[in-house]
Design an enzyme around this catalytic site. Structure first.
Site, PDB file in Angstrom:
ATOM      1  N   ARG A  81     -10.314  -6.755  12.484  1.00 52.29           N
ATOM      2  CA  ARG A  81     -10.332  -7.829  11.478  1.00 52.29           C
ATOM      3  C   ARG A  81      -9.982  -9.171  12.097  1.00 52.29           C
ATOM      4  O   ARG A  81     -10.562 -10.200  11.744  1.00 52.29           O
ATOM      5  CB  ARG A  81      -9.378  -7.496  10.331  1.00 52.29           C
ATOM      6  CG  ARG A  81      -9.443  -8.522   9.198  1.00 52.29           C
ATOM      7  CD  ARG A  81      -8.645  -8.102   7.994  1.00 52.29           C
ATOM      8  NE  ARG A  81      -7.219  -8.056   8.258  1.00 52.29           N
ATOM      9  CZ  ARG A  81      -6.298  -7.639   7.386  1.00 52.29           C
ATOM     10  NH1 ARG A  81      -6.667  -7.219   6.188  1.00 52.29           N
ATOM     11  NH2 ARG A  81      -5.024  -7.634   7.703  1.00 52.29           N
TER      12      ARG A  81
ATOM     13  N   LYS B 199      -8.391 -14.368   7.727  1.00 51.84           N
ATOM     14  CA  LYS B 199      -6.930 -14.426   7.696  1.00 51.84           C
ATOM     15  C   LYS B 199      -6.523 -15.610   8.576  1.00 51.84           C
ATOM     16  O   LYS B 199      -6.121 -15.452   9.732  1.00 51.84           O
ATOM     17  CB  LYS B 199      -6.355 -13.094   8.211  1.00 51.84           C
ATOM     18  CG  LYS B 199      -5.290 -12.533   7.283  1.00 51.84           C
ATOM     19  CD  LYS B 199      -4.847 -11.172   7.676  1.00 51.84           C
ATOM     20  CE  LYS B 199      -3.350 -11.047   7.686  1.00 51.84           C
ATOM     21  NZ  LYS B 199      -2.630 -11.476   6.482  1.00 51.84           N
TER      22      LYS B 199
ATOM     23  N   GLU C 192      -6.239 -11.583  -6.195  1.00 54.13           N
ATOM     24  CA  GLU C 192      -5.183 -10.838  -5.505  1.00 54.13           C
ATOM     25  C   GLU C 192      -3.875 -11.595  -5.663  1.00 54.13           C
ATOM     26  O   GLU C 192      -3.836 -12.656  -6.285  1.00 54.13           O
ATOM     27  CB  GLU C 192      -5.532 -10.670  -4.018  1.00 54.13           C
ATOM     28  CG  GLU C 192      -5.705 -11.986  -3.273  1.00 54.13           C
ATOM     29  CD  GLU C 192      -6.049 -11.816  -1.793  1.00 54.13           C
ATOM     30  OE1 GLU C 192      -5.832 -10.727  -1.237  1.00 54.13           O
ATOM     31  OE2 GLU C 192      -6.537 -12.795  -1.205  1.00 54.13           O
TER      32      GLU C 192
HETATM   33  N1  PXG Z   1      -4.119 -10.548   0.725  1.00 50.50           N
HETATM   34  C1  PXG Z   1      -3.680 -11.549   1.482  1.00 50.50           C
HETATM   35  C2  PXG Z   1      -4.001 -12.944   1.106  1.00 50.50           C
HETATM   36  C3  PXG Z   1      -2.925 -11.279   2.620  1.00 50.50           C
HETATM   37  O1  PXG Z   1      -2.481 -12.284   3.388  1.00 50.50           O
HETATM   38  C4  PXG Z   1      -3.093  -8.927   2.124  1.00 50.50           C
HETATM   39  C5  PXG Z   1      -3.861  -9.264   1.018  1.00 50.50           C
HETATM   40  C6  PXG Z   1      -2.853  -7.483   2.433  1.00 50.50           C
HETATM   41  O2  PXG Z   1      -3.643  -7.091   3.548  1.00 50.50           O
HETATM   42  P1  PXG Z   1      -3.177  -5.949   4.548  1.00 50.50           P
HETATM   43  O3  PXG Z   1      -4.292  -5.852   5.527  1.00 50.50           O
HETATM   44  O4  PXG Z   1      -1.890  -6.382   5.166  1.00 50.50           O
HETATM   45  O5  PXG Z   1      -3.038  -4.720   3.728  1.00 50.50           O
HETATM   46  C7  PXG Z   1      -2.624  -9.947   2.945  1.00 50.50           C
HETATM   47  C8  PXG Z   1      -1.793  -9.620   4.124  1.00 50.50           C
HETATM   48  C9  PXG Z   1       3.690 -12.067   5.204  1.00 50.50           C
HETATM   49  C10 PXG Z   1       2.600 -11.117   5.361  1.00 50.50           C
HETATM   50  O6  PXG Z   1       4.316 -12.369   6.218  1.00 50.50           O
HETATM   51  C11 PXG Z   1       1.444 -11.217   4.638  1.00 50.50           C
HETATM   52  C12 PXG Z   1       0.429 -10.304   4.843  1.00 50.50           C
HETATM   53  C13 PXG Z   1       0.557  -9.281   5.718  1.00 50.50           C
HETATM   54  C14 PXG Z   1       1.717  -9.190   6.433  1.00 50.50           C
HETATM   55  C15 PXG Z   1       2.750 -10.118   6.255  1.00 50.50           C
HETATM   56  O7  PXG Z   1       3.930 -12.532   4.097  1.00 50.50           O
HETATM   57  N2  PXG Z   1      -0.684 -10.485   4.137  1.00 50.50           N
END
Ligand code: PXG
Length: 291
Positions: free
Chosen positions: A50, A149, A182
């Site tokens: 990703r 991301k 989301e």
């Molecule tokens: N939506 C958004 C906008 C994200 O940034 C997710 C969904 C979940 O995706 P994953 O692949 O992790 O299941 C994310 C991921 C943090 C932090 O530090 C944020 C994320 C992941 C890890 C840490 O707040 N966001």
């Protein structure tokens, strides 16, 4: 702490980036948040794939292969004994001049931090989160597409500010059409009977690695799993709602916009999926060993 910085492991005190790095000046770059469980980096290959897709989408050349990046993550975890932790992997556009043009930046910067994270206090996993929908709209797919991301999280931060200012922990963001996208850093799921529903990518969510894992686990355990356009009505009238993310893992939601969800406590499907997800994180085949 030891940090991976542009090909080397350096002490935290020496891990610095330039004030001319476009990651800082413009939020120009991409990142991943990854977890390690029980001495293995959970779903590492999915996260790295990703990362490279995010980079490709913004025309950013990462100066190493995906395999080298996987090795760098594992080496950084090993150097920090990060066996049950959180890894933040950042690729910036690199050092350039004070103009937007990314082509003035000769080389991308790469750093990896292997530490820990706690997104919500433990009691929320027992009692569930109270959340609200907010006015800040999720990025339009033809602006910074939500699947990228990127280092530019200001839109989500604005939504988070609305939630925190209203006295809750998390915000649900809607897309430009008014459909549920989301949360600010987590995907959202609705349980309706034995059906598990979550918005499709085009509704403005990141295709979360945890989301995908939970969809597979649920399907393997008798849930009817579907991507579905969701409105606030669907949230308010759901049997159960929960959020998923690498940092949050799986967290129940018990109230949205002052409406109790279902019975107002974490429901059986959510609790079952939390157990199954935890078991999934412990399975050796789901992670690369930290050596
Ligand atoms: N939506 C958004 C906008 C994200 O940034 C997710 C969904 C979940 O995706 P994953 O692949 O992790 O299941 C994310 C991921 C943090 C932090 O530090 C944020 C994320 C992941 C890890 C840490 O707040 N966001």
């Amino acid at each position: 702490m030891t940090i991976y910085l542009d090909g080397k492991l350096v002490p935290e005190s020496e891990a610095r980036v330039s004030v001319f790095d476009h990651g800082l000046l413009y939020g120009d770059g991409v990142f991943e948040g990854i977890r390690s469980y029980n001495g293995r980096v959970f779903l590492l290959r999915e996260h790295i794939a990703r990362l490279y897709r995010s980079a490709q989408a913004i025309g950013l050349v990462i100066p190493m292969s995906q395999e080298e990046m996987c090795r760098a993550v594992i080496t950084t975890c090993a150097a920090n004994d990060c066996r049950n932790g959180y890894i933040r992997l950042v690729v910036t556009r690199g050092v350039g001049n004070l103009g937007l043009n990314p082509y003035q930046c000769p080389k991308a910067g790469v750093f990896i931090i292997a530490a820990t994270i706690q997104l919500y206090p433990p009691e929320f996993y027992e009692k569930g989160l109270k959340i609200i929908t907010v006015g800040t709209v999720r990025n339009h797919p033809e602006a910074v597409n939500p699947n990228i991301k990127s280092l530019n999280y200001l839109n989500n931060i604005m939504a988070k500010i609305e939630a925190v200012n209203s006295g809750v922990q998390e915000a649900v963001m809607l897309n430009h059409l008014g459909y549920v996208a989301e949360a600010t850093g987590d995907n959202i799921f609705v349980v309706r009977g034995r059906a598990l529903l979550t918005p499709p990518s085009w509704c403005g969510c990141l295709i979360g690695i945890t989301r995908n894992a939970v969809m597979k686990i649920a399907a393997d355990n008798g849930f009817e799993v579907r991507e579905s356009v969701l409105t606030r009505y669907d949230l308010y009238t759901a049997d159960e709602v929960f959020l998923t993310g690498t940092a949050a893992e799986l967290v129940p939601v018990v109230e949205i916009d002052k409406r109790a969800i279902g019975s107002g406590v974490p429901g059986p499907a959510t609790r079952q999926l939390m157990r199954l997800f935890h078991a999934c994180t412990q399975q050796p085949e789901n992670g690369d060993k930290i050596v």
